[in-house]
Design a protein around this motif. Structure first.
Motif, short mmCIF file in Angstrom:
data_model
loop_
_atom_site.label_atom_id
_atom_site.label_comp_id
_atom_site.label_asym_id
_atom_site.label_seq_id
_atom_site.Cartn_x
_atom_site.Cartn_y
_atom_site.Cartn_z
N SER A 152 7.70 -10.39 -21.33
CA SER A 152 7.35 -9.11 -21.95
C SER A 152 8.02 -7.96 -21.23
O SER A 152 8.10 -7.93 -19.99
N ALA A 153 8.50 -6.98 -22.00
CA ALA A 153 9.18 -5.80 -21.45
C ALA A 153 8.15 -4.70 -21.22
O ALA A 153 7.97 -3.81 -22.06
N CYS A 154 7.47 -4.76 -20.09
CA CYS A 154 6.41 -3.80 -19.77
C CYS A 154 6.96 -2.70 -18.88
O CYS A 154 7.87 -2.92 -18.08
N TRP A 155 6.37 -1.51 -18.99
CA TRP A 155 6.88 -0.36 -18.25
C TRP A 155 5.77 0.63 -17.96
O TRP A 155 4.71 0.62 -18.60
N ILE A 156 6.04 1.51 -16.98
CA ILE A 156 5.20 2.68 -16.74
C ILE A 156 6.10 3.91 -16.77
O ILE A 156 7.32 3.80 -16.58
N GLU A 157 5.49 5.07 -17.00
CA GLU A 157 6.28 6.30 -17.14
C GLU A 157 5.50 7.47 -16.55
O GLU A 157 4.30 7.63 -16.81
N LEU A 158 6.18 8.27 -15.75
CA LEU A 158 5.61 9.51 -15.20
C LEU A 158 6.20 10.67 -15.97
O LEU A 158 7.43 10.83 -16.02
N ARG A 159 5.32 11.50 -16.55
CA ARG A 159 5.77 12.60 -17.39
C ARG A 159 5.35 13.93 -16.77
O ARG A 159 4.28 14.04 -16.18
N ALA A 215 10.66 -0.19 -15.35
CA ALA A 215 10.31 -1.43 -16.04
C ALA A 215 9.87 -2.47 -15.03
O ALA A 215 10.42 -2.58 -13.92
N LEU A 216 8.88 -3.25 -15.41
CA LEU A 216 8.39 -4.35 -14.57
C LEU A 216 9.20 -5.60 -14.85
O LEU A 216 9.32 -6.02 -16.01
N ALA A 217 9.75 -6.19 -13.81
CA ALA A 217 10.42 -7.49 -13.93
C ALA A 217 9.43 -8.55 -13.48
O ALA A 217 9.43 -8.99 -12.33
N ALA A 218 8.56 -8.94 -14.37
CA ALA A 218 7.41 -9.78 -14.01
C ALA A 218 7.84 -11.20 -13.67
O ALA A 218 8.61 -11.81 -14.43
N PRO A 219 7.32 -11.76 -12.58
CA PRO A 219 7.61 -13.17 -12.27
C PRO A 219 6.62 -14.13 -12.91
O PRO A 219 6.77 -15.34 -12.80
N GLY A 220 5.59 -13.58 -13.57
CA GLY A 220 4.57 -14.42 -14.19
C GLY A 220 3.67 -13.56 -15.05
O GLY A 220 4.07 -12.50 -15.52
N THR A 221 2.42 -13.99 -15.22
CA THR A 221 1.48 -13.25 -16.04
C THR A 221 0.27 -12.78 -15.24
O THR A 221 -0.81 -12.56 -15.79
N GLY A 222 0.44 -12.64 -13.93
CA GLY A 222 -0.61 -12.08 -13.10
C GLY A 222 -0.55 -10.57 -13.11
O GLY A 222 0.13 -9.95 -13.94
N PHE A 223 -1.28 -9.94 -12.16
CA PHE A 223 -1.22 -8.49 -11.98
C PHE A 223 -0.16 -8.16 -10.94
O PHE A 223 -0.16 -8.74 -9.84
N TYR A 224 0.73 -7.22 -11.26
CA TYR A 224 1.82 -6.82 -10.37
C TYR A 224 1.86 -5.30 -10.29
O TYR A 224 1.79 -4.62 -11.31
N ARG A 225 1.98 -4.79 -9.08
CA ARG A 225 2.01 -3.34 -8.90
C ARG A 225 3.44 -2.82 -9.09
O ARG A 225 4.33 -3.18 -8.33
N GLN A 226 3.62 -1.99 -10.11
CA GLN A 226 4.91 -1.37 -10.37
C GLN A 226 4.86 0.06 -9.87
O GLN A 226 3.96 0.82 -10.23
N LEU A 227 5.85 0.44 -9.04
CA LEU A 227 5.94 1.79 -8.49
C LEU A 227 7.02 2.58 -9.20
O LEU A 227 7.98 2.02 -9.74
N LEU A 228 6.86 3.92 -9.13
CA LEU A 228 7.80 4.83 -9.79
C LEU A 228 7.71 6.17 -9.08
O LEU A 228 6.61 6.61 -8.71
N SER A 229 8.84 6.82 -8.86
CA SER A 229 8.82 8.15 -8.23
C SER A 229 9.67 9.11 -9.04
O SER A 229 10.60 8.70 -9.76
N ALA A 230 9.35 10.40 -8.91
CA ALA A 230 10.12 11.44 -9.59
C ALA A 230 9.81 12.77 -8.94
O ALA A 230 8.71 12.98 -8.42
N VAL A 231 10.77 13.68 -9.02
CA VAL A 231 10.59 15.05 -8.52
C VAL A 231 10.21 15.93 -9.70
O VAL A 231 10.87 15.91 -10.74
N ALA A 232 9.13 16.70 -9.53
CA ALA A 232 8.70 17.60 -10.60
C ALA A 232 9.78 18.66 -10.83
O ALA A 232 10.19 19.35 -9.90
N PRO A 233 10.25 18.81 -12.08
CA PRO A 233 11.34 19.76 -12.35
C PRO A 233 10.85 21.20 -12.34
O PRO A 233 9.65 21.48 -12.35
#
Length: 743
Positions: A243-250, A265-283
């Motif tokens: 599955s192509a799962c993702w998170i987004e910071l707006r 995007a999460l590159a999942a190795p299975g179907t467990g719970f995986y912590r996906q991190l993301l960073s961005a600078v507020a414009p």
């Protein structure tokens, strides 16, 4: 281990050494089981007949109506699923209601977390935890419980989102469907670490309504600061490994218009719970932020689950680094790195967790030929004329690398090339992660710089993993500053190695050394919690030049390195004043004007016996005790008077420090009954004369320095809508600082 903030006793929490904290509520017989995780003991609950079986805590715990509380436990039951509840009681013990969690989606013998949260209803004054086995079909069905918590909600410190949005333990009102989705709450069977209290229980379930993309977004829009860097993350459970799962910071402007969106995007190795991190600078123009998650190309009915959603100000990998997190940890891609020479290609490692030193991914540089390649980070702002340190942490992923050079490439403000530093070349053995650094002074005219890695592949199809990249100005490893106005010395420690232990000693001119106090007591082989730390030594002597020795341990008892600071002198502006300090609560320290120093006594216990026919009495004596005497001081204003009352209220052991040459040494004291007298009959006179009966004490060893523990005003804003909401929760501003809540 005791769960921080738990209202339950350790025996009730751990079910060790007995089950005295638990009793039957309905249809069951509780007993002590073995094989628990928080200690060996656990609560064995056996059904007496078909139907739901429940146990509850023996004790009820004081709570405040209108305040939100959370309960959780670890459960194990191969036959039937479970749920957990908070039972609300009146002051007389009458049940008001029970707030129940959803039922676990399946029975499971593996330990898994169940959790619930709710607001104490009107009329509730006490609460109990209720654990339930859902409808066993007959008598003799067994489930196990332990690691039980009841208290205020456990939330991530610094999270811009409140507890409800972070955890969905209350409800799903913090979220809204955006594309082809419905939302609900579910309790899947998930095994979390026994001491990980931020996850488990309810998850946000995002169900695709039809084939195609599905997405949800947060309702909350917490405020942000333009130019600040933010880190967000969530635990994702994808419907399938593919599955192509993702998170987004707006980010949004003041009118609510979206001005930037950054996705990982999460590159999942299975179907467990995986912590996906993301960073961005507020414009520029950003006023608030939001969080979104989704799955692309979902099949109808597929479910994506979210747990522990966090957006917070970013803590850099190295304090002072000028490289953004995205270019340092590679959690959402290659972070703007480029190949400037050679045959290498760049990609983020895959899948999640396959190769990482910091976070869950790293940069993979792959060379198809045994040649040299140069890769370069994006440009970052630097200052000319000062020393900069470049750092990478690398590992051989495949093949071999005969040499890896780390250097810095300098540029002017317009991007003009000012050349590179020489850097340092390292041989790179296989089998582990290695930290490589190089230092260089930025030449005149430098305004920007990039980290460059020059790597020589020793074989075809060689892969180099690069992670935790940083570029920072080199500052002294240790520095000290006296703060005489507040009576302490500030000690700054930099570039502390992660995973090490450290001790801090204060050394006086006579060679005597004493451990410095920290949050957990005297700092003696305590874990390093950050690569840079600031300590305040409120027990440093006055008028005596001291320096500090820092010992770093790679493991308990094994010294890896030591540091020493420059000498520093803490002075007292007026020799007629003295400090009275609370070692564990330095915010209460008071500077008072001394009226009369004590006339000391040293009492001793003696038994006097008269022997018939003998001239001299026989005296049996114990050890002579410490100093006792009355210290007379003045307070000169109502503010000083209130401050001294606050200092004395706790009854804690205090530290009295007078100016050198006054005939008294620094002394830890207990203060007995205090007298406060007016100095004149004038009602408006603010001066007061105090008599403080002092008894000498030993230095408190285990007392730690209280503090905010990382909490900021952002945490207050995330939990409370108005200042008025704080009034029934915190009695004083100090209680707000230390998060000590009424009830």
């Amino acid at each position: 281990m005791a769960i921080p903030g738990n209202l339950l006793s350790p025996t009730t929490e751990m079910v060790d050494p007995n089950i005295s904290g638990w009793t039957t509520k309905s249809n069951c017989l509780p007993a002590k089981g073995a094989g628990g995780r928080n200690g060996d003991g656990c609560l064995l609950v056996r059904s007496l007949a078909a139907g739901e079986a429940q146990v509850r805590t023996v004790s009820s715990y004081s709570i405040t109506a209108g305040v939100t509380y959370q309960a959780f436990a670890d459960a194990s039951g191969a036959t039937v699923p479970e749920r957990i509840g908070i039972r609300w009681l009146t002051a007389a013990g009458t049940e008001v209601s029970i707030t129940w969690s959803l039922v676990t989606m399946a029975a499971a013998a593996a330990w898994h977390r169940i959790s619930v949260a709710g607001t104490a209803p009107v009329g509730a004054a006490k609460a109990q935890v209720v654990l339930s086995m859902m409808t066993p079909a007959a008598a003799g069905v067994v489930s196990y419980f332990e690691n039980v918590y009841l208290g205020l909600p456990v939330r991530t410190t610094g999270n811009l989102f409140g507890f409800g949005t972070e955890s969905t333990e209350l409800d799903a009102s913090g979220w809204t469907p955006e594309v082809n989705a419905t939302i609900s709450r579910q309790v899947p069977v998930v095994s979390w670490a026994v001491d990980w209290y931020y996850a488990g229980g309810h998850t946000l379930a995002v169900t695709a309504g039809a084939a195609g993309n599905a997405a949800v977004g947060s309702v909350d829009r917490p405020a942000v600061t333009p130019g600040a860097e933010y880190l967000c993350y969530a635990y994702l459970q994808p419907p399938t490994m593919a599955s192509a799962c993702w998170i987004e910071l707006r980010f949004f402007d003041s009118n609510g218009n979206q001005v930037q969106a950054t996705r990982a995007a999460l590159a999942a190795p299975g179907t467990g719970f995986y912590r996906q991190l993301l960073s961005a600078v507020a414009p520029a123009g950003a006023a608030s932020c939001g969080f979104a998650a989704g799955v692309d190309g979902a099949a109808a009915g597929q479910v994506l689950r979210l747990e522990t959603v966090v957006v917070r100000s970013l803590t850099p990998l190295v304090t002072g680094t000028v490289l953004p997190y995205a270019s340092s940890s590679f959690e959402q891609g290659i972070g703007g790195w480029t190949v400037t020479a050679g045959a290498a290609t760049l990609a983020r490692t895959t899948p999640w967790g396959a190769a990482a030193y910091a976070g869950n991914y790293s940069l993979a540089a792959t060379s198809a030929t045994a040649t040299t390649s140069t890769i370069r980070s994006p440009l970052a702002p630097v200052t000319e004329g000062v020393n900069w340190r470049a750092r990478i942490i690398v590992r051989q992923g495949a093949g071999s690398w005969t040499s890896v050079r780390v250097r810095t490439h300098w540029y002017d403000s317009g991007g003009g090339d000012l050349g590179t530093s020489t850097g340092l070349a390292y041989a790179l053995p296989a089998g582990s992660w290695y930290q490589l650094t190089s230092d260089a002074v930025a030449p005149a005219g430098t305004a920007q710089a990039a980290v460059e890695v020059v790597a020589a592949a020793g074989a075809t199809a060689s892969v180099l993993w690069v992670d935790a990249v940083a570029l920072w100005q080199v500052l002294p490893l240790s520095s000290v500053t006296a703060v005489p106005a507040d009576g302490y010395i500030q000690l700054t420690l930099r570039e502390l190695p992660d995973g090490y232990l450290y001790s801090v000693y204060r050394i006086t001119p006579d060679g005597l050394r004493a451990l410095v106090r920290g949050p957990s007591g005297l700092i003696d082989q305590h874990p390093v919690t950050s690569d840079a730390m600031i300590l305040e030594d409120h027990e440093a002597p006055l008028g005596v030049q001291v320096y500090y020795r820092i010992e770093l341990y790679s493991s308990p008892g094994v010294i890896a390195s030591t540091r020493s600071t420059d000498p520093v002198l803490l002075t007292l502006a007026d020799i007629n004043t003295a400090w009275i300090k609370d070692p564990g609560n330095p915010q209460r320290n008071c500077l008072v004007l001394v009226q009369t120093a004590p006339d000391w006594e040293r009492p001793i216990e003696q038994a006097v016996h008269v022997v018939r026919g003998r001239r001299n009495k026989v005296v049996l004596a114990g050890r002579r005790q410490g100093l006792e005497g009355d210290l007379a001081v003045w307070t000169r204003s109502d503010a000083e008077r209130a401050a001294l009352h606050l200092l004395l209220d706790s009854g804690n052991t205090l530290l009295w420090q007078a100016a050198p040459g006054m005939g008294v040494d620094d002394m830890y004291v207990a203060v007995a009954n205090v007298s406060e007298d007016r100095v004149t009959r004038l009602a408006q006179e603010q001066w007061r004369a105090w008599t403080l009966p002092l008894t000498e004490q030993d230095m408190p060893v285990t007392t730690g320095v209280n503090g905010a523990a990382g909490r900021t005003w952002q945490d207050v804003v995330a939990e409370f809508a108005t200042c008025a909401d704080l009034l029934p929760v915190y009695a004083t501003s100090e209680d707000l600082l230390l998060d000590r809540r009424t009830g």
